[in-house]
Scaffold this motif. Structure first.
Motif, short mmCIF file in Angstrom:
data_model
loop_
_atom_site.label_atom_id
_atom_site.label_comp_id
_atom_site.label_asym_id
_atom_site.label_seq_id
_atom_site.Cartn_x
_atom_site.Cartn_y
_atom_site.Cartn_z
N ARG A 1 5.39 -13.57 17.48
CA ARG A 1 4.11 -13.99 16.55
C ARG A 1 4.60 -15.23 15.58
NH1 ARG A 1 3.23 -8.98 13.39
NH2 ARG A 1 5.55 -8.86 13.52
N ILE A 2 3.76 -16.01 15.31
CA ILE A 2 4.09 -17.23 14.51
C ILE A 2 3.05 -17.13 13.26
CG2 ILE A 2 4.10 -19.85 14.20
CD1 ILE A 2 4.34 -19.87 17.41
N PRO A 3 3.39 -17.05 12.20
CA PRO A 3 4.94 -17.02 11.63
C PRO A 3 5.59 -15.70 11.60
CG PRO A 3 3.42 -17.25 9.74
CD PRO A 3 2.61 -17.09 10.83
N GLN A 4 4.86 -14.71 11.60
CA GLN A 4 5.66 -13.24 11.37
C GLN A 4 6.85 -13.33 11.87
OE1 GLN A 4 2.38 -14.04 12.41
NE2 GLN A 4 0.96 -12.97 11.10
N ASP A 5 7.12 -13.57 13.23
CA ASP A 5 8.51 -13.37 13.85
C ASP A 5 9.23 -14.57 13.78
OD1 ASP A 5 7.80 -10.61 14.50
OD2 ASP A 5 6.64 -11.59 16.24
N VAL A 6 8.67 -15.79 13.82
CA VAL A 6 9.19 -17.16 13.80
C VAL A 6 8.45 -18.12 13.05
CG1 VAL A 6 10.33 -18.84 14.96
CG2 VAL A 6 10.39 -16.64 15.96
N ALA A 7 8.63 -18.59 12.00
CA ALA A 7 7.99 -19.84 11.18
C ALA A 7 8.49 -20.98 11.99
CB ALA A 7 8.28 -19.79 9.84
N VAL A 8 7.32 -21.80 12.16
CA VAL A 8 7.60 -23.10 12.79
C VAL A 8 6.90 -24.57 11.96
CG1 VAL A 8 6.97 -24.65 14.68
CG2 VAL A 8 7.24 -22.07 14.87
N ALA A 9 7.91 -25.46 11.95
CA ALA A 9 7.44 -26.65 10.98
C ALA A 9 7.76 -27.90 11.92
CB ALA A 9 8.02 -26.85 9.53
N GLY A 10 7.00 -28.92 11.76
CA GLY A 10 7.32 -30.28 12.52
C GLY A 10 7.41 -31.42 11.57
N PHE A 11 6.91 -32.60 12.08
CA PHE A 11 7.15 -33.70 11.43
C PHE A 11 6.23 -34.69 11.96
CE2 PHE A 11 8.70 -37.51 9.22
CZ PHE A 11 9.53 -37.18 8.21
N ASP A 12 5.33 -35.36 11.14
CA ASP A 12 4.50 -36.38 11.67
C ASP A 12 3.02 -36.39 11.23
OD1 ASP A 12 6.47 -38.31 12.60
OD2 ASP A 12 6.09 -37.43 14.67
N ASN A 13 2.58 -34.93 11.15
CA ASN A 13 1.14 -34.59 11.07
C ASN A 13 0.17 -35.63 12.19
OD1 ASN A 13 -1.13 -33.06 9.90
ND2 ASN A 13 -1.50 -35.04 8.59
N LEU A 14 0.36 -35.32 13.43
CA LEU A 14 -0.44 -35.90 14.34
C LEU A 14 -1.60 -35.12 14.32
CD1 LEU A 14 2.15 -36.12 17.59
CD2 LEU A 14 1.53 -37.90 15.71
N ALA A 15 -2.73 -35.63 14.98
CA ALA A 15 -4.08 -34.91 14.92
C ALA A 15 -3.92 -33.39 15.61
CB ALA A 15 -5.13 -35.73 15.66
N VAL A 16 -3.16 -33.48 16.72
CA VAL A 16 -3.34 -32.05 17.20
C VAL A 16 -2.36 -30.97 16.58
CG1 VAL A 16 -0.80 -32.73 18.30
CG2 VAL A 16 -2.40 -31.08 19.55
N SER A 17 -1.66 -31.47 15.50
CA SER A 17 -1.03 -30.60 14.66
C SER A 17 -1.94 -29.74 13.71
CB SER A 17 -0.04 -31.08 13.74
OG SER A 17 -0.67 -31.85 12.76
N SER A 18 -3.09 -30.20 13.32
CA SER A 18 -4.13 -29.26 12.59
C SER A 18 -5.14 -28.78 13.63
CB SER A 18 -5.10 -30.47 11.83
OG SER A 18 -5.79 -31.27 12.78
N LEU A 19 -4.99 -28.85 14.70
CA LEU A 19 -6.01 -28.22 15.95
C LEU A 19 -5.47 -27.01 16.49
CD1 LEU A 19 -7.62 -31.58 17.28
CD2 LEU A 19 -8.20 -30.10 15.39
N VAL A 20 -4.11 -26.92 16.77
CA VAL A 20 -3.47 -25.83 17.47
C VAL A 20 -3.53 -24.63 16.51
CG1 VAL A 20 -1.80 -27.46 18.65
CG2 VAL A 20 -1.20 -26.56 16.37
N THR A 21 -3.41 -23.54 17.14
CA THR A 21 -3.48 -22.22 16.61
C THR A 21 -2.23 -21.44 16.91
OG1 THR A 21 -5.98 -22.11 16.94
CG2 THR A 21 -4.81 -20.11 16.36
#
Length: 348
Positions: free
Chosen positions: A268-288
């Motif tokens: 589970r994200i983030p309960q088991d593993v938290a994830v962060a990226g870099f750029d803030n592409l449009a898709v980053s706000s649309l994924v679940t």
């Protein structure tokens, strides 16, 4: 003469929205269109008209390492908006991440009389000083070319640079993961020969050190900025049974690949593993879940680079380097329930 930026400020919209109305190539709501048209009238804005024989002088070559990447379209929009305003002709070139191909493209521009270059170079850090020194002698001093370098600050003062502080942003987002309770943090880096990838990795390691968290060398992963590479390295990590509770990927595409690998393993994200990226592409706000990331001013980078070229063509003195601001956007991939209404379909 007034500019599109002045029109945008008066109308309370972005420069790209003004350009869309002027070029009639994108949908703009009737209310915004009316405000822009009023602002055009009030400022007296007029598109620049190229004089006869001026086309080549106002030509710009944009050399990128991979035009297929979803990172570049907003940057190209920024360049295009200035080109529209300033009547500049843009030629797009792809170096395919090859330094040899990049050199060939630069020489091709010289032979064809294109004297204005926007360059996202693939030169590695080891050879950077010698490479740009040679380019200065061969292209700038001999042929009077204008070269704006993206994503790195070039110490050679003959070049213009537009960049962000990769170190500070990466440090901050790593500390955010630590504050979320992560203690077994992995970093998916891009090719370390590139300055921005190296800075993000260095900041990650420093943030762990400052937080008193021992680093496991097995958690330093290497991708190539593609989603598939992010998926592959995390899949391999999980198959080896190595513990991880947080991942900072050097771009959103690798972060989303990592999320797919985690989901496929039932984590589970983030309960088991938290994830962060870099750029803030449009898709980053649309994924679940929505991806926590660093807002990289991609459009502004292209806009400012093209603005430097336009100013040089008009005999003005633009700044030698422009550092753009970035910020962290926190979403559900690190903090459940943190889901700001900043999702968008721009460029998607």
């Amino acid at each position: 003469m007034s500019s599109m930026r002045e029109v945008a400020e008066l109308a309370g919209v972005s420069v790209s929205t003004v350009a869309a109305v002027i070029n009639e190539n994108k949908f703009v709501s009737p209310e915004r269109k009316r405000r822009i048209e009023m602002a055009i009238l009030q400022t007296g804005y007029r598109k620049r008209r190229a004089s006869e024989g001026d086309e080549l002088r106002r030509s710009v070559a944009v050399i990128l390492p991979g035009t297929y990447s979803s990172f570049f379209p907003p940057m190209l929009n920024g360049i295009s908006d200035v080109a529209t305003e300033e009547n500049m002709l843009v030629t797009l070139c792809d170096s395919s991440r090859s330094i040899q191909r990049e050199k060939e493209l630069l020489q091709m521009c010289r032979r064809r009389g294109i004297r204005n270059i926007i360059l996202d170079s693939v030169c590695d850090m080891k050879h950077e000083a010698a490479y740009f020194s040679e380019m200065r002698q061969e292209l700038l001093e001999r042929y009077g070319m204008n070269i704006v370098v993206l994503e790195r600050r070039v110490e050679n003062d003959a070049f213009f640079s537009v960049y962000v502080d990769n170190y500070a942003s990466s440090y901050e987002i790593t500390r955010h993961l630590v504050e979320c309770g992560c203690r077994h943090l992995a970093h998916i880096g891009g090719a370390s020969v590139f300055p921005h990838a190296k800075r993000r990795e260095e900041a990650f390691l420093r943030a762990l050190m400052d937080s008193g968290i021992p680093f496991d060398q097995r958690l330093l992963l290497r991708g190539d900025f593609s989603p598939l590479s992010g998926y592959g390295v995390v899949r391999e990590l999980l198959d080896k049974g190595i513990r991880v509770d947080g991942i900072f990927a050097a771009n959103d595409q690798m972060a989303i690949g990592a999320m797919k690998a985690l989901n496929g393993s039932g984590l589970r994200i983030p309960q088991d593993v938290a994830v962060a990226g870099f750029d803030n592409l449009a898709v980053s706000s649309l994924v679940t879940p929505g991806l926590t990331t660093v807002q990289f001013p991609i459009y502004q980078m292209g806009y400012q680079a093209a603005r430097i070229i336009a100013d040089r063509l008009d005999g003005k003195t633009p700044p030698q380097s422009i550092r753009l601001e970035s910020r962290i956007i926190i979403r559900d991939s690190t903090q459940p329930g943190k889901n700001p209404s900043d999702w968008n379909l721009q460029g998607w």
